[in-house]
Design a protein around this motif. Sequence first.
Motif, PDB file in Angstrom:
ATOM      1  N   ASN B 566       0.816  -1.220   0.000  1.00 42.10           N
ATOM      2  CA  ASN B 566       0.000   0.000   0.000  1.00 42.10           C
ATOM      3  C   ASN B 566       0.846   1.265   0.000  1.00 42.10           C
ATOM      4  O   ASN B 566       0.353   2.346   0.286  1.00 42.10           O
ATOM      5  N   GLY B 567       2.151   1.129  -0.280  1.00 46.36           N
ATOM      6  CA  GLY B 567       2.987   2.316  -0.351  1.00 46.36           C
ATOM      7  C   GLY B 567       3.657   2.652   0.968  1.00 46.36           C
ATOM      8  O   GLY B 567       4.410   3.608   1.051  1.00 46.36           O
ATOM      9  N   ASP B 821      -0.300  10.915   3.154  1.00 43.98           N
ATOM     10  CA  ASP B 821      -0.847  10.375   1.918  1.00 43.98           C
ATOM     11  C   ASP B 821      -2.220   9.750   2.192  1.00 43.98           C
ATOM     12  O   ASP B 821      -2.325   8.806   2.967  1.00 43.98           O
ATOM     13  N   HIS B 823      -4.002   7.924   0.451  1.00 44.42           N
ATOM     14  CA  HIS B 823      -4.224   6.588  -0.111  1.00 44.42           C
ATOM     15  C   HIS B 823      -3.915   5.493   0.892  1.00 44.42           C
ATOM     16  O   HIS B 823      -4.268   4.343   0.699  1.00 44.42           O
ATOM     17  N   LEU B 837      -6.277  -1.623   0.465  1.00 46.07           N
ATOM     18  CA  LEU B 837      -5.996  -0.959  -0.797  1.00 46.07           C
ATOM     19  C   LEU B 837      -7.198  -0.129  -1.221  1.00 46.07           C
ATOM     20  O   LEU B 837      -8.336  -0.483  -0.960  1.00 46.07           O
ATOM     21  N   VAL B 838      -6.913   0.962  -1.896  1.00 52.86           N
ATOM     22  CA  VAL B 838      -8.005   1.792  -2.400  1.00 52.86           C
ATOM     23  C   VAL B 838      -8.231   1.435  -3.865  1.00 52.86           C
ATOM     24  O   VAL B 838      -7.367   0.849  -4.504  1.00 52.86           O
ATOM     25  N   ASP B 839      -9.416   1.795  -4.394  1.00 50.67           N
ATOM     26  CA  ASP B 839      -9.707   1.393  -5.768  1.00 50.67           C
ATOM     27  C   ASP B 839      -9.145   2.348  -6.809  1.00 50.67           C
ATOM     28  O   ASP B 839      -8.924   1.977  -7.955  1.00 50.67           O
ATOM     29  N   GLY B 840      -8.959   3.590  -6.437  1.00 47.64           N
ATOM     30  CA  GLY B 840      -8.446   4.555  -7.403  1.00 47.64           C
ATOM     31  C   GLY B 840      -7.845   5.716  -6.647  1.00 47.64           C
ATOM     32  O   GLY B 840      -7.825   5.708  -5.406  1.00 47.64           O
ATOM     33  N   PRO B 841      -7.379   6.713  -7.375  1.00 47.95           N
ATOM     34  CA  PRO B 841      -6.772   7.865  -6.714  1.00 47.95           C
ATOM     35  C   PRO B 841      -7.748   8.503  -5.740  1.00 47.95           C
ATOM     36  O   PRO B 841      -8.953   8.558  -5.994  1.00 47.95           O
ATOM     37  N   VAL B 842      -7.235   8.936  -4.611  1.00 51.81           N
ATOM     38  CA  VAL B 842      -8.068   9.575  -3.601  1.00 51.81           C
ATOM     39  C   VAL B 842      -7.808  11.071  -3.667  1.00 51.81           C
ATOM     40  O   VAL B 842      -6.657  11.495  -3.668  1.00 51.81           O
ATOM     41  N   SER B 843      -8.884  11.842  -3.741  1.00 49.80           N
ATOM     42  CA  SER B 843      -8.686  13.294  -3.772  1.00 49.80           C
ATOM     43  C   SER B 843      -9.008  13.874  -2.409  1.00 49.80           C
ATOM     44  O   SER B 843      -9.983  13.502  -1.770  1.00 49.80           O
ATOM     45  N   LEU B 844      -8.121  14.766  -1.963  1.00 54.41           N
ATOM     46  CA  LEU B 844      -8.397  15.426  -0.689  1.00 54.41           C
ATOM     47  C   LEU B 844      -9.322  16.617  -0.883  1.00 54.41           C
ATOM     48  O   LEU B 844      -9.702  17.269   0.065  1.00 54.41           O
ATOM     49  N   GLY B 845      -9.637  16.909  -2.140  1.00 58.07           N
ATOM     50  CA  GLY B 845     -10.471  18.075  -2.414  1.00 58.07           C
ATOM     51  C   GLY B 845      -9.613  19.319  -2.333  1.00 58.07           C
ATOM     52  O   GLY B 845      -8.639  19.372  -1.587  1.00 58.07           O
ATOM     53  N   ALA B 846      -9.956  20.318  -3.130  1.00 56.42           N
ATOM     54  CA  ALA B 846      -9.118  21.506  -3.211  1.00 56.42           C
ATOM     55  C   ALA B 846      -9.195  22.337  -1.948  1.00 56.42           C
ATOM     56  O   ALA B 846      -8.496  23.326  -1.794  1.00 56.42           O
TER      57      ALA B 846
END
Lengths: 139, 853
Positions: B566-567, B821, B823, B837-846
């Motif tokens: 998981n990085g 991070d 993710h 594990l996550v399914d795709g990129p996770v956005s923290l929102g702007a």
Amino acid sequence: MTTTEARRVAPSRGTSDGAYRDAGTAICPLDRIARESGVAALVDGEAVAVFRTYDDQVFAISNFDPFGRASVLSRGIVGTRGEEEIPFVASPLLKQRFDLRTGACLDDPAVVVPTWDVQVVDGMVVVGARRETITSCEP
Amino acid sequence: MNQRKQLVVVGHGMVGHRFVQAAIERGLTETHDITILGEEPRPAYDRVALTSFFERGAEALSFLPGGAYDDPRVALRLGAEVVAISPRQRVITLASGEDLHYDELVLATGAFPFVPPVPGKDLKNVFVYRTIEDLEAIRAASRKAKVGAVIGGGLLGLEAANALHQLGLETHVVELAPRLMAVQIDDAAGSTLNRHIETLGLRVHTGAMTEAVLGKDKVTGLALKDRNPLDVDLVVFSAGIRPRDALARAADLDIAERGGILVDEHCRTSDEHIWAIGECAAPGGRMYGLVAPGYTMAEVVVDALLGGEAGSFTGADMSTKLKLLGVDVASFGDAFATDEDALEVVYADAVAGVYKKLVVKELASGGYELLGGILVGDASSYGVLRPLVGSGIELPDNPEGLILPAARGGVSTGSTTDMLPDDAQVCSCNNVTKAEIAAAVSDGGGCDSPACVTACTKAGSTCGSCKTVVKKIVEDHFASVGRVVDRSLCEHFAMTRQELFEVVAVHGYNRFDDIIEGHGRGRGCDICKPAVASVLASLLNHHVLDGANATLQDTNDAYLANLQKNGTYSVVPRIPGGEITPDKLIVIGEVARDYGLYTKITGGQRIDLFGARMEDLPAIWKRLVDAGMESGHAYGKSLRTVKSCVGSTWCRYGVQDSVGMAIELELRYRGLRSPHKLKGGVSGCARECAEARGKDFGVIATEKGWNLYVGGNGGAVPAHAQLLAGDLSREELICYLDRFLMYYIRTADRLQRTSTWLDEIGGLERVREVVVDDSLGLGSELESSMDRHVDSYFDEWKATIEDPEKLSRFVSFVNAPGTPDPHITFTEERGQIRADLVDGPVSLGASIPVGAP
Ligand SMILES: Cc1cc2nc3c(=O)[nH]c(=O)nc-3n(C[C@H](O)[C@H](O)[C@H](O)COP(=O)(O)OP(=O)(O)OC[C@H]3O[C@@H](n4cnc5c(N)ncnc54)[C@H](O)[C@@H]3O)c2cc1C
Ligand code: HEM
Ligand code: SF4
Ligand code: SF4
Ligand code: FES
């Protein structure tokens, strides 16, 4: 310092020397990225991997490795492939290679990771807009 | 509905096993259930290589280490002796009293050693040489014995003598016939062999008849007719073998005149549902004491039971090649020139102890054909010569060229593989022809190396004497189709790792840029960069994250910890030899608790702490450094661990301090970058609790010092380490190990572990020459480069936390170092974290504010 050639200028926002903030998110000075390596940056809430190649071009792709499902691409090894010297990064997890210009996986062309516009302005690396479509890249 | 047939096999030896393998491979189990009964306590093993039991142990010899076949329709029962056959009821009876019904019965009961009826043959310390149990008993008795005698100077007798000699006994060989190996070689060859064996310190008594084994309870001597008695305290009988045909006799099957179950050319006995194969069988009245004919018989019976076109057994090649006490001996074809028109071509060099004889016959054309031969002292040409027998090939004009040394006008036998016809049988053990080997490497075959050919065709997998020819045929085939075996590292470097190592060493490079500009093309990749990094690290022992080198490092080396899925990273604190104080153990526990790390004991006597975020690594390392520890190279192509058992300081059996030695070795070799990971182990006595022989280098304590084993590994293709040198002092051990490791580091290919490297570079013998005998004169150079490594070792983790530039790598986001991070997430399991594990990129929102640097 103006020797560094900007790779892709964000067309949407307009750029002018010294006014890098207009072009997007400034992430760090170019010097902070060792040649042939990458860093992870947070751009509008998303994890972006920004790379600097041997000839000081800069590229930005998503940091997320869709094979390993972890945010790690900035930590991969940067190199070139073939006669055309396609710049790529190899995922540190399972070593799939991604074309830095297009985000396309060189081992499985069906997989493409998102890319961002990025340029160097006054020695500062600036990440612009996320590219909507994948365009094939002229050398 | 088709009723499944019951097939029972008696005897799980070499041939019984091959029979079952062939039956499974060729589909006989589609129609038959197979039950195989073996009297020995363990599954079939390689009896041909029996003597290597002393070096390699029982497991290495086993053909079926798991004890079961993959096919569920085959049942193997061990420790099951068959005591009777009732052909009319088609039933066999086991020693336990159990009866088993069969539709078809295959006897593969082998042979037993013949012990002549001399007085005293039942005394203690009298043995035979046939099973692993026999060898275990001989080894146990040899510990208290000084002098041994082997009765019988044939093939097996000399092997047994070899074993006694290696067990440290003064050894006599007593042979009734006027020469050794009377069946295979002639008088002149026999005396050459005698001289060789006597120079090794064995005593040979030919023409000597044993009258009695002397002693009251235990052996004390051997009485010989018309000679002085010998003082011996251990005796091994090796006076020939006899087919185990008792079951068949009692069942009234036909028996050959000289023993053996009489069978026809399909290996069928006088009862149509009973078959016999291997050493117990006598096709056409003759039994064969070698494994290859047995294998052929196994195939023939599978043929017959499949009901298709039946093969037949029509005699066998009795050629032999072996290495006895380091002396090559080979005999093939018509070695005794029994053919009326046979001519002999002899080359003998008494000083060098070489005797070679070819038996040839003149053809109508005026050329010569090869009928057979004998080679003593140098049998390197055996692999090429044997297949020529019976091939009808005309020899070169001067056949003596085939046996003369190259310096005296001989032809190198290497170049003669193209002389072999396609149907020449290259591997006699497994009946593989030259054409089959070439087919395996041609386009349709899919093999690209001699090792693969051996795996696919079995050529070379039994006695091994044909291996050099197999290799040569493969190479010649590649050369003929213009294919060079591509050993390039990758598209950027057209050279092997070894060549790269030399280039870097010779030019004194210390930067990747110079190396790729001078010797490569493009800008490198994830294959050549870490390889260059490893070579540079071996030569310079600098910090792997120094300057531009940081960008060459593979995944784990780049951040000095093991990257997990998981990085996150895992940290494995170094625990040299597996020894740790309670205080340090507590610190490890505290670190794990404070950073919320998943904690697990590894297979290498370490504690692995998982789930560390990259930005936390420096702080974790600092805690360890402050407590007097360091993180460890549980990652990367470098020395991992030296595992140890507790040894003589606590263990009742221990004879040396294995923990102390393991710590010394781990501290000596830590940080050593190598072509692949390196592992070591040290056991305090022969019980081998540290499993040191599963390591690249294994050290096992003896009463007198240390035995050094090399080339072992676990993993997907396990290998046992082999004995490089025995009874070493500490100084000798370290000297040999320094040389061995450096030699490996310099010459191995990328990602080649010591076991495969060892095979490729020429086997244990070759490595022993270089490392122990110092035949290349490289010893002191290898040692001093290891000394440089040891002297310049430093704690990479400590150096990293002290260097702000290196530290700057360890951030989650270069422009938002305080933001973890998103993710990386965990769930909980058994009271600890577990990577999610996550399914795709996770956005923290702007909305998360990001400060510009
Ligand atoms: C030290 C040594 C070195 C050798 N070197 C070579 C060589 O270099 N080249 C070569 O070609 N050959 C060599 N041989 C010979 C080779 O090992 C034999 O030819 C081969 O093992 C024969 O195989 P087999 O299956 O017929 O017999 P075995 O391997 O002996 O198997 C027979 C099995 O049947 C079992 N059995 C017997 N009776 C019963 C019963 N009633 N119930 C249940 N089980 C029973 C036995 O216990 C045994 O396990 C060597 C042999 C020895 C001992
Ligand atoms: C990402 C991949 C891998 C990681 C992170 C990893 C990690 C580890 C770690 C941390 C240890 C313990 C070492 C120590 O105690 O210091 C270990 C032991 C071991 N690993 Fe791996 N490993 C990996 C891949 C492999 C592979 C591919 C193999 C087989 C080819 C392998 C075979 C072993 C063996 C046999 C041991 C036990 C060593 C012993 O008993 O001494 N590992 N591994
Ligand atoms: S190998 Fe020997 S010394 Fe070590 S623990 Fe086992 S029995 Fe004891
Ligand atoms: S055996 Fe497989 S899953 Fe287990 S640690 Fe090794 S590589 Fe990973
Ligand atoms: S000849 Fe014995 S393995 Fe090939």
